[in-house]
Design a protein around this motif. Sequence first.
Motif, PDB file in Angstrom:
ATOM      1  N   UNK A  74       1.556  -4.850 -21.609  1.00 43.98           N
ATOM      2  CA  UNK A  74       0.390  -4.550 -20.784  1.00 43.98           C
ATOM      3  C   UNK A  74       0.783  -4.794 -19.334  1.00 43.98           C
ATOM      4  N   UNK A  75       0.743  -3.752 -18.525  1.00 40.71           N
ATOM      5  CA  UNK A  75       1.128  -3.853 -17.114  1.00 40.71           C
ATOM      6  C   UNK A  75      -0.078  -3.529 -16.252  1.00 40.71           C
ATOM      7  N   UNK A  76      -0.384  -4.432 -15.332  1.00 48.01           N
ATOM      8  CA  UNK A  76      -1.458  -4.214 -14.366  1.00 48.01           C
ATOM      9  C   UNK A  76      -0.826  -4.193 -12.984  1.00 48.01           C
ATOM     10  N   UNK A  77      -1.087  -3.143 -12.238  1.00 48.89           N
ATOM     11  CA  UNK A  77      -0.582  -3.032 -10.880  1.00 48.89           C
ATOM     12  C   UNK A  77      -1.744  -3.121  -9.913  1.00 48.89           C
ATOM     13  N   UNK A  78      -1.657  -4.062  -8.983  1.00 52.93           N
ATOM     14  CA  UNK A  78      -2.687  -4.195  -7.940  1.00 52.93           C
ATOM     15  C   UNK A  78      -2.064  -3.798  -6.612  1.00 52.93           C
ATOM     16  N   UNK A  79      -2.772  -2.960  -5.901  1.00 51.45           N
ATOM     17  CA  UNK A  79      -2.268  -2.499  -4.599  1.00 51.45           C
ATOM     18  C   UNK A  79      -2.972  -3.311  -3.523  1.00 51.45           C
ATOM     19  N   UNK A  80      -2.168  -3.919  -2.653  1.00 49.94           N
ATOM     20  CA  UNK A  80      -2.736  -4.707  -1.562  1.00 49.94           C
ATOM     21  C   UNK A  80      -3.357  -3.771  -0.542  1.00 49.94           C
ATOM     22  N   UNK A  81      -4.488  -4.187   0.061  1.00 49.65           N
ATOM     23  CA  UNK A  81      -5.113  -3.324   1.062  1.00 49.65           C
ATOM     24  C   UNK A  81      -4.196  -3.163   2.277  1.00 49.65           C
ATOM     25  N   UNK A 104       0.812  -1.222   0.000  1.00 39.61           N
ATOM     26  CA  UNK A 104       0.000   0.000   0.000  1.00 39.61           C
ATOM     27  C   UNK A 104       0.844   1.270   0.000  1.00 39.61           C
ATOM     28  N   UNK A 105       2.060   1.223   0.518  1.00 37.20           N
ATOM     29  CA  UNK A 105       2.878   2.432   0.626  1.00 37.20           C
ATOM     30  C   UNK A 105       3.863   2.611  -0.518  1.00 37.20           C
ATOM     31  N   UNK A 106       3.734   1.851  -1.581  1.00 40.62           N
ATOM     32  CA  UNK A 106       4.669   1.935  -2.706  1.00 40.62           C
ATOM     33  C   UNK A 106       4.328   3.119  -3.608  1.00 40.62           C
ATOM     34  N   UNK A 107       5.290   3.991  -3.914  1.00 39.85           N
ATOM     35  CA  UNK A 107       5.015   5.115  -4.826  1.00 39.85           C
ATOM     36  C   UNK A 107       4.905   4.611  -6.269  1.00 39.85           C
ATOM     37  N   UNK A 108       3.910   5.099  -6.993  1.00 39.83           N
ATOM     38  CA  UNK A 108       3.640   4.637  -8.355  1.00 39.83           C
ATOM     39  C   UNK A 108       4.781   4.986  -9.312  1.00 39.83           C
ATOM     40  N   UNK A 109       5.374   6.152  -9.149  1.00 43.82           N
ATOM     41  CA  UNK A 109       6.442   6.567 -10.063  1.00 43.82           C
ATOM     42  C   UNK A 109       7.643   5.627  -9.976  1.00 43.82           C
TER      43      UNK A 109
END
Length: 186
Positions: free
Chosen positions: A176-183, A146-151
Amino acid sequence: MTDAAHRLLWTIVALLLVAGGTVTLAASFGMLPGGDPSAALLSAGLLSRWRLATPWTTLAAAVTGALLALTGHQLLGWELRRPVSAVRGTLSHPGRRPGRTRLAADVLVHALERDLTGGPGVRRARVVLTGAPPRPDVWIRVDLTADTPAAGVREHVRAAVRRFATTAGCQPAHLDVTARIEPGRP
């Protein structure tokens, strides 16, 4: 099946279900031409013919239901299966001199997954290669904290794909890149 074929298939299925529901709803409210809302949906003649052929009508209904269930099972199986066109075996490239360089596709996939999970905040990575070997399509899914910066993740994925292209000797035709953010707590 390609993604476009999946979308088309499920669009057709959805439209058929919506059309069937709309016709049934319109018939129940008597909105169809010649329809009576207080009348039964099936005519008395149709019901008497159904009852006249009693053992065969039940069998026909059971067979129709079984065929629909098998068709649904097959559609679900197609959706849950890995892409059929996934690159398997080896990627083979002619060299400048006589000879060929061969790389196992699954080894490349695991190497790219390992490279992606080495980044900060990346918990898991899943990679699928599809298409023709000289210019394969690369499908990546990364699971992030959850705390990972997207850039930072974007640059890490770009660098990993550049290293993959250099190692494999082929440039991805489609990425094709899909990023899932864990709760969690942001």
